[in-house]
Design an enzyme around this catalytic site. Structure first.
Site, PDB file in Angstrom:
ATOM      1  N   THR A 288     -24.192  75.963 -16.705  1.00 20.94           N
ATOM      2  CA  THR A 288     -22.825  77.062 -16.913  1.00 20.94           C
ATOM      3  C   THR A 288     -21.540  76.142 -17.086  1.00 20.94           C
ATOM      4  OG1 THR A 288     -22.122  76.866 -14.542  1.00 20.94           O
ATOM      5  CG2 THR A 288     -24.118  78.250 -15.072  1.00 20.94           C
ATOM      6  N   ASP A 289     -20.647  76.863 -17.473  1.00 26.41           N
ATOM      7  CA  ASP A 289     -19.146  76.261 -17.509  1.00 26.41           C
ATOM      8  C   ASP A 289     -18.557  76.422 -16.131  1.00 26.41           C
ATOM      9  OD1 ASP A 289     -16.926  75.259 -18.310  1.00 26.41           O
ATOM     10  OD2 ASP A 289     -16.571  76.447 -20.058  1.00 26.41           O
ATOM     11  N   TYR A 290     -17.565  75.800 -15.757  1.00 22.49           N
ATOM     12  CA  TYR A 290     -17.028  75.767 -14.343  1.00 22.49           C
ATOM     13  C   TYR A 290     -17.085  77.096 -13.792  1.00 22.49           C
ATOM     14  CZ  TYR A 290     -14.017  73.513 -10.819  1.00 22.49           C
ATOM     15  OH  TYR A 290     -13.502  72.912  -9.563  1.00 22.49           O
TER      16      TYR A 290
END
Length: 763
Positions: A288-290
């Protein structure tokens, strides 16, 4: 010993004795699978979920990591990797905790945002794309991998391949512009540059293609905002660079923050499983992104537990920072909302990545203090970064051939970007060491030497409003002068009057673009415009260096300033590279990979638009009941593919080897290009195609080929492009990739507006 205790011990002994050794990395899938089978057989549920957890390191103090929160997490087997740790000794200590103190000794993967270089920083990705030099871009990624790996990094969150057609979006700076064909070519070479010869060596690192998908199409150019488009448009206009990254063998993908078909990309099974894995055969892992799993609640999807289960079921394997997988999946498993097979599949993908990186064979493969001292920011790397930077600058205007300047006389260097080190590398340069880098005025002075005098005045701040300036000079890039704007401007004007020529370094700060840096006004800030007006009023020749991470509105500047060189953010060697071009040691050769609008009101504006039923000549004045604006032509200020040189080129003898083709045929399109000027230089020759007769409306033109050539004065070359049936294909309404019979226009020229054309018929 109790009977059941004895039985458990016996089982553990049998598993240990039967485990396949992972001490040697093999390219054999069978050996990799056996290795991972042996590890997974020993793992508890908590240890499996730990492999799916990617925390940020925070502030790691060498020698005290074991007492830190991240150290304890690693020792308990609750982290699969760590990101954005800089320094081989810090990474070594964290890896030691993983392999010596955790129960199973599974090594960590170490990631970092190595976006356009490590300590040797290359131009921002948008600038790199303007070189149209895929070999150079591959070399930049190779050097970035060499430097990052020398400091213990084995995974980069790059390339960012999002197509963007709205320059209000700050992350335009991180991508390769508006075109999917060029974007795909760049995605491919960047993955190859990072991963090298299949991750066999200790200077090859795993790529992560991001952000999957469509992140660059956020509504209103506002970061993290909604994306909504037809699937046909996804495949034709946006998906090609992602697919190219997958085809190139990228080891990982990162999901995007935005919605796709109303579902967050991180939890979109159609996107992650059906398209990425099913259609494109991607076999790496997805991160995932942050904190994007935690953010799904804001989209109205559900709480952290619901969102985490949905993301895992969609095919997402690793959770960055949100603690959703590690904190909630055990409960979701118990409640029957996910199954162990889904967890095991994700764990296997993460472990396979570590195996392919060679970390099971040698957890310290990327940890070598000597390499950190000898392979980072070397003279050879800096020389290459400087050379590549010169290819990225785009000469937008050069009235009266004011450029190149001579290395002599009295030169005034003015502007808020003229004497700042921290802003030279550009956004997302997390490993940069700005104190090592030159400022523009230093680069100009070094180039001129004793042959002339170079003097400096700031002239203005970035913005008159200090709060607005503070918002775009974060992360140590502050440079505000406390004097009044009037005092700053008066000093610069007095200096300009005493000099022969003025170089004005103006535009954006490096953090005016990048993540969370969207802008509604993408023109030159008022205080800088007032400075530029005052400099022009002196009557002295003015050369504008435009620093930018996006397409800007430069309509006024284009009309008033005699010479404009778009220098983007050129990296650690920007100052010397700018001097190389300004003084003519290198002729500018960059060409725009984005369309420059006349005004914000034209956005989104891009060259490959569909026609309307009532088309208007792009440059004609307003005419009622045709598709246009009352107050502006339709045409851009500067078109896609545009860029001037210090010489001139002519195009002639455009020809097709045939005007009819069938499936399997190749038609050669050729043109003769001649350097008709007095300087040797590079030219970027571009091929465009239009499908004139199709089952659905097709763009007026699409880039389908490009060649960078070098010609001496008077020299010519015949440039040939093979036109295959594959170049004529598109995704139809049923999402079938087809070349439909009919007429096609084949076009060649120096930019998307200046083209010669002929037609072929596909039977």
């Amino acid at each position: 010993m109790k009977p059941h205790t004895f039985l458990l011990s016996a089982i553990a002994l049998i598993l240990a004795l039967s485990a396949v050794s992972c001490s040697k990395t093999s390219q054999s899938d069978a050996e990799m699978n056996a290795c991972i089978d042996s590890i997974m057989a020993k793992m508890t549920l908590d240890e499996k979920l730990g492999q799916l957890n990617l925390p940020a390191a925070g502030d790691i103090v060498t020698g005290k990591a074991s007492q830190s929160n991240i150290g304890r997490l690693i020792a308990e087997g609750k982290a699969g990797g760590v990101f954005n740790v800089k320094g081989v000794e810090k990474i070594k200590e964290l890896q030691r905790i993983a392999v010596e103190e955790s129960r199973l000794g599974i090594p960590l993967i170490f990631g970092m945002d190595v976006i356009h270089g490590y300590e040797t920083v290359f131009p921002i990705p948008l600038a790199l794309s303007c070189s149209w030099d895929t070999a150079a871009i591959r070399r930049s990624a190779r050097i970035a991998a060499t430097e990052a790996s020398a400091c213990g990094i084995c995974w980069t969150f790059s390339p960012m391949v999002d197509i963007c057609r709205d320059p209000r979006w700050g992350r335009m700076a991180e991508g390769s512009g508006e075109d999917p064909f060029l974007g795909a070519a760049i995605a491919r070479v960047m993955v190859e540059g990072y991963q090298g010869d299949g991750l066999k060596k200790n200077d090859e690192i795993m790529a992560c293609v991001k952000h999957f998908a469509l992140y660059g199409a956020a509504e209103a150019g506002r970061d993290y905002n909604t994306v909504d488009m037809s699937r046909q448009r996804m495949f034709n206009d946006y998906f090609a660079p992602y697919k190219a990254g997958a085809d190139a063998g990228a080891g990982s993908f990162m999901t995007s923050f935005n919605l796709v078909d109303g579902i967050p990309a991180t939890a979109n099974r159609w996107l992650v499983t059906d398209v990425l894995r099913g259609m494109w055969n991607f076999d790496g892992f997805v991160v995932t992104d942050y904190a994007s799993i935690a953010e799904m609640r804001q989209h109205g999807i559900g709480d952290l537990k619901v969102s985490s289960a949905m993301a895992l079921a969609a095919g997402t394997d690793m959770d960055m920072v949100a603690d959703g997988f590690s904190g909630t999946l055990a409960q979701s498993l118990e409640e029957g909302n996910i199954d162990m097979g889904q967890i095991d599949t994700a764990v296997r993908r993460v472990l396979e990545a570590k195996y392919k990186l060679g970390l099971f064979a040698d957890p310290y493969k990327y940890i070598d203090a000597k390499r950190e001292q000898t392979e980072v920011y070397t003279e050879a790397n800096r020389t290459e970064a400087r050379r590549i930077a010169t290819e990225t600058f785009v000469l937008l205007k050069n009235e009266g051939n004011i450029l190149p300047l001579r290395k002599g006389g009295r030169i005034a260097v003015v502007g808020p970007l003229a004497d700042t080190r921290a802003n030279m590398p550009g956004t997302w340069s997390v490993a940069a060491v700005p104190e090592k880098y030159k400022t523009v005025v230093e680069g100009i002075r070094d180039a001129v030497g004793p042959r002339g005098t170079v003097t400096y005045a700031k002239g203005s701040n970035l913005y008159a409003d200090p709060a607005l300036e503070a918002a775009v000079t974060v992360f140590g890039r502050q440079m505000r002068d406390p004097r009044s704007e009037e005092a700053l401007r008066a000093e610069a004007v007095a200096l300009a009057r005493s000099c022969d020529v003025v170089i004005a370094a103006m535009g954006e700060a490096s953090e005016s673009s990048g993540e969370a840096a969207s802008r509604t006004d993408i023109s030159l800030p008022d205080t800088q415009k007032k400075l530029l007006e005052a400099l022009l009023a002196t009557g002295k020749p003015v050369v504008m260096l435009n620093f930018s991470g996006r397409a800007n509105v430069m309509t006024w500047e284009s009309a008033q300033v005699p010479a404009i060189l778009n220098v983007w953010f050129g990296g650690s060697e920007a100052a010397d590279a700018i001097a190389d071009v300004v003084f003519g040691d290198v002729s500018p050769s960059g060409k725009l990979t984005i369309t420059m609008p006349r005004s914000v009101g034209q956005i989104p504006i891009y060259y490959s638009q569909l026609n309307t039923g009532r088309p208007k000549n792009n440059d004609a004045q307003f005419e009622k009941y045709l598709s246009g604006y009352i107050d502006s032509p339709n045409s851009p200020l500067y078109p896609f593919g545009y860029g001037l040189s210090y010489t001139t080129f002519s195009y002639s003898d455009f020809a097709l080897s045939a005007h009819d083709m069938k499936s399997g045929d190749t038609v050669t399109a050729s043109v003769r290009v001649t350097n008709t000027g007095s300087r040797e230089a590079d030219e970027i020759v571009q091929l465009y195609i239009r499908d004139i007769e199709a089952s659905t409306s097709r763009p007026l033109k699409e880039l389908k080929g490009f060649r960078r050539i070098h010609l001496k004065p008077g020299e010519n070359a015949t440039v040939e492009f093979p036109v295959t049936v594959d170049l004529l294909k598109h995704y139809n309404y049923e999402l079938e990739y087809v070349a439909e019979p009919g007429e096609f226009s084949i076009m060649i020229g120096p930019d998307s507006r200046t083209l010669r054309s002929a037609t072929i018929t596909l039977h």
